[in-house]
Design an enzyme around this catalytic site. Structure first.
Site, PDB file in Angstrom:
ATOM      1  N   HIS A  24       0.879  -1.174   0.000  1.00  0.00           N
ATOM      2  CA  HIS A  24       0.000   0.000   0.000  1.00  0.00           C
ATOM      3  C   HIS A  24       0.919   1.227   0.000  1.00  0.00           C
ATOM      4  CE1 HIS A  24      -2.769   2.960   1.806  1.00  0.00           C
ATOM      5  NE2 HIS A  24      -3.764   2.151   1.499  1.00  0.00           N
ATOM      6  N   ASP A  80       3.229  -4.565   8.143  1.00  0.00           N
ATOM      7  CA  ASP A  80       2.016  -3.765   7.973  1.00  0.00           C
ATOM      8  C   ASP A  80       0.824  -4.715   8.133  1.00  0.00           C
ATOM      9  OD1 ASP A  80      -0.233  -2.521   7.031  1.00  0.00           O
ATOM     10  OD2 ASP A  80       0.691  -1.728   5.211  1.00  0.00           O
ATOM     11  N   GLN A  82      -4.369  -5.203   7.021  1.00  0.00           N
ATOM     12  CA  GLN A  82      -5.387  -6.119   6.481  1.00  0.00           C
ATOM     13  C   GLN A  82      -5.446  -7.453   7.220  1.00  0.00           C
ATOM     14  OE1 GLN A  82      -7.730  -5.351   4.503  1.00  0.00           O
ATOM     15  NE2 GLN A  82      -6.959  -3.375   3.817  1.00  0.00           N
ATOM     16  N   LYS A  84     -10.199  -0.668  10.654  1.00  0.00           N
ATOM     17  CA  LYS A  84     -10.335  -1.854   9.810  1.00  0.00           C
ATOM     18  C   LYS A  84     -10.650  -3.093  10.653  1.00  0.00           C
ATOM     19  CE  LYS A  84      -7.076  -0.125   6.353  1.00  0.00           C
ATOM     20  NZ  LYS A  84      -7.879   0.185   5.175  1.00  0.00           N
ATOM     21  N   CYS A 109      -4.796   2.425  -3.690  1.00  0.00           N
ATOM     22  CA  CYS A 109      -3.576   2.985  -3.083  1.00  0.00           C
ATOM     23  C   CYS A 109      -2.399   2.031  -3.208  1.00  0.00           C
ATOM     24  CB  CYS A 109      -3.788   3.341  -1.611  1.00  0.00           C
ATOM     25  SG  CYS A 109      -4.928   4.677  -1.382  1.00  0.00           S
TER      26      CYS A 109
HETATM   27  N1  PLP Z   1      -1.577  -0.698   4.588  1.00  0.00           N
HETATM   28  C1  PLP Z   1      -2.511  -1.500   4.044  1.00  0.00           C
HETATM   29  C2  PLP Z   1      -2.137  -2.893   3.618  1.00  0.00           C
HETATM   30  C3  PLP Z   1      -3.813  -1.027   3.887  1.00  0.00           C
HETATM   31  O1  PLP Z   1      -4.741  -1.822   3.349  1.00  0.00           O
HETATM   32  C4  PLP Z   1      -4.118   0.302   4.299  1.00  0.00           C
HETATM   33  C5  PLP Z   1      -5.469   0.846   4.077  1.00  0.00           C
HETATM   34  O2  PLP Z   1      -6.220   0.397   3.236  1.00  0.00           O
HETATM   35  C6  PLP Z   1      -3.112   1.073   4.884  1.00  0.00           C
HETATM   36  C7  PLP Z   1      -1.847   0.549   4.999  1.00  0.00           C
HETATM   37  C8  PLP Z   1      -3.390   2.456   5.371  1.00  0.00           C
HETATM   38  O3  PLP Z   1      -4.256   2.398   6.467  1.00  0.00           O
HETATM   39  P1  PLP Z   1      -4.843   3.716   7.132  1.00  0.00           P
HETATM   40  O4  PLP Z   1      -5.463   4.515   6.034  1.00  0.00           O
HETATM   41  O5  PLP Z   1      -5.844   3.226   8.116  1.00  0.00           O
HETATM   42  O6  PLP Z   1      -3.716   4.441   7.779  1.00  0.00           O
END
Ligand code: PLP
Length: 405
Positions: free
Chosen positions: A122, A199, A202, A225, A363
């Site tokens: 992401h 990270d 998900q 999430k 993203c």
């Molecule tokens: N990393 C992953 C794998 C994600 O799916 C997301 C959001 O969709 C993020 C980072 C960013 O998360 P946040 O917008 O809650 O900071």
């Protein structure tokens, strides 16, 4: 067996019509809906406990402080951290990753240094590192993946030999649904003495997380999430790392002593929590964790797997379908495109039929580049979704595809 109807009573937002059709909410990877208990916990805080924490000697301040620190302990237990001070509350995954990139930069990044990520990150786990290394004429090393969306571990091993300063990888890809072998990848990086960031945006809502078992140095996630409010999330870091890293933002309770000449910093985790935190959301996060803990984990997992498998199996009958992400270790979501149909148009038509999916690059533009596509349609599932909703979704996809072709 899980009683989904009963469970759905906890999520009144799901019980509504969109353009005259019952809402089917399949955008859970973007954010999950919040159960009543979470909403009520936050409301309750503002009704009865609201106060700034850590600073007051009076009753309300102490009560709010205790509740906030209790929430920290609950998070620590949930992901099996060794100690509560290894949990830093942040606004979410993105802020946690920016914190780490900034802190690492000040700690040990030098001219020409590298950071290792993967093709499926992401943007939140890519841009902070990219910007950071570029400020030092360094570069990102990127682990490639195959056509199924599986990382190439041989290449990973080779890239580790280029001595990146940090490895930062997604636990589960938000586009492909691939579950990466993070425990194995952490062990491989550790053989070269490289710290590992996972990270977990998900994964945290769908799989039990044990940071000590993974042995990662850092694990980041977002509350929204995992059925918790927006604006709260966390950073787990091994105490020995967090002790070493410098603070990210300054002001508020993160200091120990301040004079015009010099400032010394507070102990963990407060060193990383500048300013007034989102106390109400942290308490909501605790309640979301308790909500998850109150469910039978294996039943939830089996239910979500059934939703996913049913969606994949029925989608495969759609003419011209191409799945993006077909790893064997796959979770939570399905991404696809249909020949001759733009994902955006498909998403818009599905919306008119009451089905909320996400379309676009999610993203993760480098993933789109890797597969040579402009975007995908992504349906992502949560524990409150039903098999009937999957059927409505499939019918809607078939109808929309026919209309658009
Ligand atoms: N990393 C992953 C794998 C994600 O799916 C997301 C959001 O969709 C993020 C980072 C960013 O998360 P946040 O917008 O809650 O900071």
């Amino acid at each position: 067996m899980m009683n989904i109807n009963k469970l759905r009573e906890q999520f009144p937002v799901l019980d509504q019509q969109v353009y005259g059709k019952p809402l089917v909410y399949f955008d859970n990877a973007a954010t999950t809906q919040k159960p009543l208990c979470v909403i009520e916990r936050e409301r309750d805080y503002y009704l009865h406990e609201n106060c700034n924490i850590h600073r007051g000697v009076h009753y309300l301040s102490q009560k709010a402080t205790e509740a906030y620190e209790h929430a920290r302990q609950t998070v620590a237990d949930f992901i099996h951290a060794n100690e509560a001070r290894e949990i830093v509350f942040t606004r979410g995954t993105t802020e946690s990753l920016n914190l780490l990139a900034t802190s690492f930069e000040h700690f040990f990044i030098e001219k020409g240094d590298k950071v290792l990520v993967t093709t499926m990150e992401h943007h939140s786990n890519l841009v902070p590192w990219q910007q950071m290394v570029q400020r030092h004429q360094g570069q990102l090393l990127v682990v490639p993946m195959d056509d199924n969306g599986v990382l190439d571990l041989e290449q990973y091993e080779k890239l580790l030999q280029e001595s990146p300063k940090v490895v930062s990888i997604a636990h589960i890809s938000n586009v492909l649904g691939t579950i990466n072998p993070v425990k194995q990848m952490t062990a491989m990086a550790h053989q070269y003495g490289i710290p590992v960031v996972i990270d977990g945006a998900q994964s945290i809502a769908h799989h039990p997380i044990d940071v000590q078992d993974i042995d990662c140095d850092f694990f980041v996630f977002s509350g929204h999430k995992m059925y918790a409010p927006m604006g709260i999330g966390g950073l787990y870091g091994k105490a020995e790392w967090l002790e070493k890293l410098p603070p990210y933002q300054f002001g508020g309770e993160m200091v120990d002593t301040v004079s015009f000449e010099k400032t010394t910093f507070n102990v963990l985790p407060y060193k990383f929590e500048a300013g007034t935190p989102n106390v109400g959301a942290a308490l909501g996060l605790e309640t979301a964790i308790q909500f998850l803990q109150g469910l039978n984990k294996s039943e939830v997992e089996a239910h979500e797997t059934q939703l996913l498998q049913s969606a994949i199996q029925q989608l495969s009958e759609v003419e011209g379908i191409r799945f993006i992400g077909q790893a064997e270790q796959h979770s939570g979501l399905v991404s696809f495109i249909i020949k001759g149909v733009h994902p955006y148009d498909l998403g818009t038509l599905l919306d008119k039929m009451g089905v909320a999916v996400r379309t676009g690059h999610h993203c993760a533009e480098p993933v789109m580049t890797r597969f040579g596509i402009p975007g995908t349609v992504r349906a992502s599932f949560a524990l409150y979704n039903t098999i009937e909703e999957v059927e409505t979704f499939i019918k809607a996809v078939k109808k929309a595809a026919m209309m658009l072709r």
